[in-house]
Design a protein around this motif. Structure first.
Motif, PDB file in Angstrom:
ATOM      1  N   LEU A 129       0.822  -1.203   0.000  1.00 39.04           N
ATOM      2  CA  LEU A 129       0.000   0.000   0.000  1.00 39.04           C
ATOM      3  C   LEU A 129       0.863   1.262   0.000  1.00 39.04           C
ATOM      4  N   VAL A 130       1.832   1.330   0.898  1.00 41.25           N
ATOM      5  CA  VAL A 130       2.695   2.510   1.004  1.00 41.25           C
ATOM      6  C   VAL A 130       3.550   2.670  -0.246  1.00 41.25           C
ATOM      7  N   ALA A 131       4.009   1.574  -0.825  1.00 43.04           N
ATOM      8  CA  ALA A 131       4.840   1.649  -2.031  1.00 43.04           C
ATOM      9  C   ALA A 131       4.064   2.240  -3.202  1.00 43.04           C
ATOM     10  N   LYS A 132       2.762   2.068  -3.229  1.00 41.93           N
ATOM     11  CA  LYS A 132       1.937   2.603  -4.313  1.00 41.93           C
ATOM     12  C   LYS A 132       1.654   4.095  -4.149  1.00 41.93           C
ATOM     13  N   LEU A 133       1.820   4.616  -2.935  1.00 38.91           N
ATOM     14  CA  LEU A 133       1.542   6.026  -2.683  1.00 38.91           C
ATOM     15  C   LEU A 133       2.679   6.890  -3.196  1.00 38.91           C
ATOM     16  N   GLN A 134       2.329   7.943  -3.905  1.00 44.99           N
ATOM     17  CA  GLN A 134       3.320   8.920  -4.342  1.00 44.99           C
ATOM     18  C   GLN A 134       2.720  10.296  -4.141  1.00 44.99           C
ATOM     19  N   HIS A 135       3.438  11.156  -3.438  1.00 41.31           N
ATOM     20  CA  HIS A 135       2.980  12.503  -3.160  1.00 41.31           C
ATOM     21  C   HIS A 135       4.194  13.355  -2.879  1.00 41.31           C
ATOM     22  N   ILE A 136       4.104  14.634  -3.161  1.00 43.58           N
ATOM     23  CA  ILE A 136       5.250  15.534  -2.966  1.00 43.58           C
ATOM     24  C   ILE A 136       5.715  15.563  -1.514  1.00 43.58           C
ATOM     25  N   ASN A 137       4.816  15.331  -0.566  1.00 46.10           N
ATOM     26  CA  ASN A 137       5.174  15.390   0.851  1.00 46.10           C
ATOM     27  C   ASN A 137       5.520  14.032   1.455  1.00 46.10           C
ATOM     28  N   LEU A 138       5.617  12.997   0.611  1.00 41.86           N
ATOM     29  CA  LEU A 138       5.963  11.672   1.109  1.00 41.86           C
ATOM     30  C   LEU A 138       7.315  11.223   0.574  1.00 41.86           C
ATOM     31  N   VAL A 139       8.102  10.651   1.444  1.00 42.80           N
ATOM     32  CA  VAL A 139       9.352  10.042   1.024  1.00 42.80           C
ATOM     33  C   VAL A 139       9.009   8.688   0.411  1.00 42.80           C
ATOM     34  N   ARG A 140       9.647   8.356  -0.681  1.00 46.47           N
ATOM     35  CA  ARG A 140       9.312   7.130  -1.415  1.00 46.47           C
ATOM     36  C   ARG A 140       9.848   5.886  -0.699  1.00 46.47           C
ATOM     37  N   LEU A 141       8.978   4.905  -0.558  1.00 45.09           N
ATOM     38  CA  LEU A 141       9.366   3.612  -0.004  1.00 45.09           C
ATOM     39  C   LEU A 141      10.022   2.802  -1.110  1.00 45.09           C
ATOM     40  N   LEU A 142      11.248   2.350  -0.874  1.00 43.03           N
ATOM     41  CA  LEU A 142      11.978   1.561  -1.860  1.00 43.03           C
ATOM     42  C   LEU A 142      11.756   0.066  -1.687  1.00 43.03           C
ATOM     43  N   GLY A 143      11.487  -0.356  -0.454  1.00 42.49           N
ATOM     44  CA  GLY A 143      11.289  -1.765  -0.209  1.00 42.49           C
ATOM     45  C   GLY A 143      11.247  -2.097   1.267  1.00 42.49           C
ATOM     46  N   PHE A 144      11.423  -3.369   1.554  1.00 40.14           N
ATOM     47  CA  PHE A 144      11.329  -3.846   2.926  1.00 40.14           C
ATOM     48  C   PHE A 144      12.208  -5.073   3.108  1.00 40.14           C
ATOM     49  N   CYS A 145      12.372  -5.457   4.363  1.00 42.61           N
ATOM     50  CA  CYS A 145      13.044  -6.703   4.713  1.00 42.61           C
ATOM     51  C   CYS A 145      12.220  -7.336   5.828  1.00 42.61           C
ATOM     52  N   LEU A 146      11.892  -8.602   5.643  1.00 46.37           N
ATOM     53  CA  LEU A 146      11.126  -9.337   6.636  1.00 46.37           C
ATOM     54  C   LEU A 146      11.803 -10.683   6.812  1.00 46.37           C
ATOM     55  N   MET A 147      12.566 -10.803   7.898  1.00 47.67           N
ATOM     56  CA  MET A 147      13.279 -12.050   8.188  1.00 47.67           C
ATOM     57  C   MET A 147      13.207 -12.310   9.687  1.00 47.67           C
ATOM     58  N   GLY A 148      12.592 -13.408  10.038  1.00 47.31           N
ATOM     59  CA  GLY A 148      12.454 -13.718  11.459  1.00 47.31           C
ATOM     60  C   GLY A 148      11.674 -12.631  12.155  1.00 47.31           C
TER      61      GLY A 148
END
Length: 115
Positions: free
Chosen positions: A67-86
């Motif tokens: 959801l956050v990765a799909k959001l784009q707005h001038i006041n939002l920093v872009r999410l590049l990705g995630f890590c989910l381990m353990g």
């Protein structure tokens, strides 16, 4: 969007942040700590390491990432990705250098550029 295309390897994140070194720590909030990092391609990133007490499960975390990765707005920093381990739940953002969020939200000269 395929969630796996946004996934970073924990080893890459650890190398980028020098194993979450205190020298790279940018700040800390209610949801975790934020570190500066540099990816192997030279791209600077901000890494938010979520606290283990967040109570969010793996599926909920992945859904939120998409959801956050799909959001784009001038006041939002872009999410590049995630890590989910353990128990690790990590968000990887683009980094905005030499400016705080307050600058973008409250600086009148910056705001006039967009009026």
């Amino acid at each position: 969007m395929i969630v796996e295309s946004l996934q970073f390897d924990l080893g890459t994140i650890e190398a980028a942040t020098k194993n979450f070194s205190t020298d790279n720590k940018l700040g800390e909030g209610g949801f975790g700590e934020v570190y500066k990092g540099v990816l192997p391609n030279g791209e600077a990133i901000a890494v938010k390491r979520l606290s283990s007490g967040s109570g969010q499960g793996a599926e909920e975390f992945k859904n939120e990432v998409v959801l956050v990765a799909k959001l784009q707005h001038i006041n939002l920093v872009r999410l590049l990705g995630f890590c989910l381990m353990g128990v690790e739940k990590i968000l990887v953002y683009e980094i905005v250098t030499n400016k705080s969020l307050d600058y973008f939200l409250y600086d009148m000269n910056y705001l006039h550029e967009f009026q």
